[in-house]
Design a protein around this motif. Structure first.
Motif, PDB file in Angstrom:
ATOM      1  N   UNK A  93       0.760  -1.287   0.121  1.00 15.57           N
ATOM      2  CA  UNK A  93       0.001  -0.143  -0.032  1.00 15.57           C
ATOM      3  C   UNK A  93       0.936   1.508  -0.173  1.00 15.57           C
ATOM      4  N   UNK A  94       1.387   1.556  -1.278  1.00 15.60           N
ATOM      5  CA  UNK A  94       2.210   2.733  -1.345  1.00 15.60           C
ATOM      6  C   UNK A  94       1.413   4.289  -0.792  1.00 15.60           C
ATOM      7  N   UNK A  95       0.176   4.259  -0.983  1.00 13.52           N
ATOM      8  CA  UNK A  95      -0.516   5.413  -0.416  1.00 13.52           C
ATOM      9  C   UNK A  95      -0.362   5.581   0.851  1.00 13.52           C
ATOM     10  N   UNK A  96      -0.547   4.449   1.646  1.00 12.39           N
ATOM     11  CA  UNK A  96      -0.323   4.616   3.270  1.00 12.39           C
ATOM     12  C   UNK A  96       1.013   5.144   3.578  1.00 12.39           C
ATOM     13  N   UNK A  97       2.141   4.804   3.072  1.00 18.39           N
ATOM     14  CA  UNK A  97       3.436   5.408   3.162  1.00 18.39           C
ATOM     15  C   UNK A  97       3.392   6.822   3.165  1.00 18.39           C
ATOM     16  N   UNK A  98       2.547   7.573   2.098  1.00 20.77           N
ATOM     17  CA  UNK A  98       2.693   8.756   1.991  1.00 20.77           C
ATOM     18  C   UNK A  98       1.810   9.586   3.146  1.00 20.77           C
ATOM     19  N   UNK A  99       1.131   9.085   3.918  1.00 19.21           N
ATOM     20  CA  UNK A  99      -0.103   9.695   4.953  1.00 19.21           C
ATOM     21  C   UNK A  99       0.772   9.579   6.367  1.00 19.21           C
ATOM     22  N   UNK A 100       0.832  10.425   7.111  1.00 20.48           N
ATOM     23  CA  UNK A 100       1.323  10.535   8.324  1.00 20.48           C
ATOM     24  C   UNK A 100       0.321   9.905   9.263  1.00 20.48           C
ATOM     25  N   UNK A 101       0.695   8.942  10.287  1.00 15.20           N
ATOM     26  CA  UNK A 101      -0.122   8.399  11.204  1.00 15.20           C
ATOM     27  C   UNK A 101      -0.657   9.454  12.098  1.00 15.20           C
ATOM     28  N   UNK A 102      -1.900   9.405  12.582  1.00 15.58           N
ATOM     29  CA  UNK A 102      -2.459  10.463  13.474  1.00 15.58           C
ATOM     30  C   UNK A 102      -1.617  10.762  14.698  1.00 15.58           C
ATOM     31  N   UNK A 103      -0.973   9.750  15.205  1.00 15.01           N
ATOM     32  CA  UNK A 103      -0.046   9.950  16.366  1.00 15.01           C
ATOM     33  C   UNK A 103       0.999  10.966  16.133  1.00 15.01           C
ATOM     34  N   UNK A 104       1.641  10.715  14.863  1.00 16.51           N
ATOM     35  CA  UNK A 104       2.731  11.357  14.505  1.00 16.51           C
ATOM     36  C   UNK A 104       2.390  12.759  14.158  1.00 16.51           C
ATOM     37  N   UNK A 105       1.336  12.958  13.456  1.00 18.57           N
ATOM     38  CA  UNK A 105       0.953  14.246  13.153  1.00 18.57           C
ATOM     39  C   UNK A 105       0.403  15.156  14.606  1.00 18.57           C
ATOM     40  N   UNK A 106      -0.176  14.530  15.401  1.00 19.65           N
ATOM     41  CA  UNK A 106      -0.257  15.067  16.829  1.00 19.65           C
ATOM     42  C   UNK A 106       1.117  15.778  17.658  1.00 19.65           C
ATOM     43  N   UNK A 107       2.110  14.546  17.170  1.00 19.71           N
ATOM     44  CA  UNK A 107       3.500  14.884  17.809  1.00 19.71           C
ATOM     45  C   UNK A 107       4.025  16.016  17.271  1.00 19.71           C
ATOM     46  N   UNK A 108       4.106  15.973  15.991  1.00 19.76           N
ATOM     47  CA  UNK A 108       4.438  17.352  15.233  1.00 19.76           C
ATOM     48  C   UNK A 108       3.684  18.709  15.624  1.00 19.76           C
ATOM     49  N   UNK A 109       2.662  18.457  15.595  1.00 18.82           N
ATOM     50  CA  UNK A 109       1.886  19.806  16.118  1.00 18.82           C
ATOM     51  C   UNK A 109       1.821  20.378  17.576  1.00 18.82           C
ATOM     52  N   UNK A 110       1.924  19.352  18.137  1.00 23.23           N
ATOM     53  CA  UNK A 110       2.464  19.535  19.863  1.00 23.23           C
ATOM     54  C   UNK A 110       3.886  20.300  19.713  1.00 23.23           C
ATOM     55  N   UNK A 111       4.668  19.834  19.182  1.00 20.31           N
ATOM     56  CA  UNK A 111       6.123  20.226  19.125  1.00 20.31           C
ATOM     57  C   UNK A 111       6.188  21.809  18.530  1.00 20.31           C
ATOM     58  N   UNK A 112       5.301  22.258  17.612  1.00 20.94           N
ATOM     59  CA  UNK A 112       5.127  23.229  17.025  1.00 20.94           C
ATOM     60  C   UNK A 112       4.568  24.368  18.008  1.00 20.94           C
ATOM     61  N   UNK A 113       3.472  23.924  18.651  1.00 25.70           N
ATOM     62  CA  UNK A 113       2.727  24.701  19.543  1.00 25.70           C
ATOM     63  C   UNK A 113       3.486  25.101  20.703  1.00 25.70           C
TER      64      UNK A 113
END
Length: 272
Positions: A93-113
């Motif tokens: 599933x190459x498409x899934x490799x192009x999408x951030x997991x929700x946990x990772x997305x929240x980690x990045x957003x938290x760091x930026x905040x």
């Protein structure tokens, strides 16, 4: 009934006329033959190369070892992942490799905040199709690139290590962290002579959903391919020009010039 005689081949190794050209390429040319078959040595070398390529694809990136090697840079390191949770899913599933997991997305957003910062550069390192390429080439390359960016006075986002990653995974990372320049290092699809090839994808002002025409690519970074020194010089030249023009991709030309020493061959015979 007419009798057909077997073809009689010479039992000794027969050299190929192209033998002298092997010194200039890793391509499988001039393998020779024994009788009507390929010699044992190149046959075994092919099987070994195939096994190394397969191992490179299936290998899981040693994130802990990579983090330890990058610790000397004294910068934050974030480990993220795609929606491809394992190698089997990643390959199917190459498409899934192009999408951030929700946990990772929240980690990045938290760091930026928490930091509320804007960055000139973010370096994302992804396993891609060859974790071996990243383990062999990325640590020293990142250290040199990190220092080159500091020398330019550019602000650098935390280093990001991505597992289960495809190239476009870095786009949303750059968008969330407010980084103008995205450098995506990723393991390239192994060839039968290059299981350790690392690719570099550069994008100006990357965002989720941006297209491939917006990227510049530098490929085949490895000891037997494009040297680390030349790759960094070429990348830095692209980044400087990109900042000036405020773009990347097909409209940004690679104008880096390399000094090539030309040595005239003296022992080549005319074979064609």
């Amino acid at each position: 009934m007419k009798v057909q005689y077997d073809i009689q081949f010479q039992p000794e190794l027969m050299q190929n006329a192209w033998e002298q050209l092997k010194q200039f390429t890793d391509a499988r040319i001039a393998l020779g033959r024994v009788g009507g078959s390929q010699p044992t040595k190149p046959s075994l070398e092919f099987q070994l190369a195939h096994a190394q390529a397969k191992d490179a694809v299936l290998k899981v990136l040693d994130v802990q070892a990579l983090e330890e090697q990058l610790a000397e840079l004294n910068t934050d390191i974030l480990h993220i992942s795609s929606c491809a949770e394992d190698k089997d899913t990643y390959l199917k599933r190459p498409d899934l490799g192009r999408e951030l997991s929700e946990a990772s997305r929240q980690l990045l957003k938290q760091y930026q905040q928490q930091h509320q910062a804007e960055y000139d550069v973010v370096i994302v390192t992804g396993d891609g199709l060859s974790a071996r390429a990243i383990e062999d080439n990325a640590p020293h390359f990142i250290a040199e690139l990190h220092q080159s960016c500091i020398n330019e006075g550019w602000s650098i986002a935390p280093l990001v290590i991505a597992t289960g990653s495809r190239v476009t995974l870095g786009d949303e990372v750059a968008q969330i962290l407010n980084a103008k320049m995205l450098v995506m290092l990723i393991g390239e699809r192994p060839g039968l002579s290059s299981p350790d090839s690392m690719g570099i994808y550069y994008t100006w002002n990357a965002y989720k959903g941006c297209h491939d025409a917006m990227r510049n690519c530098i490929s085949n970074v490895r000891p037997a391919g494009l040297s680390e020194l030349i790759a960094i010089q070429r990348l830095m030249a692209l980044m400087k020009k990109s900042r000036q023009l405020q773009l990347s991709g097909v409209k940004l030309k690679d104008e880096h010039e390399m000094v090539v020493e030309s040595v005239a061959p003296t022992n080549l015979k005319r074979i064609f």
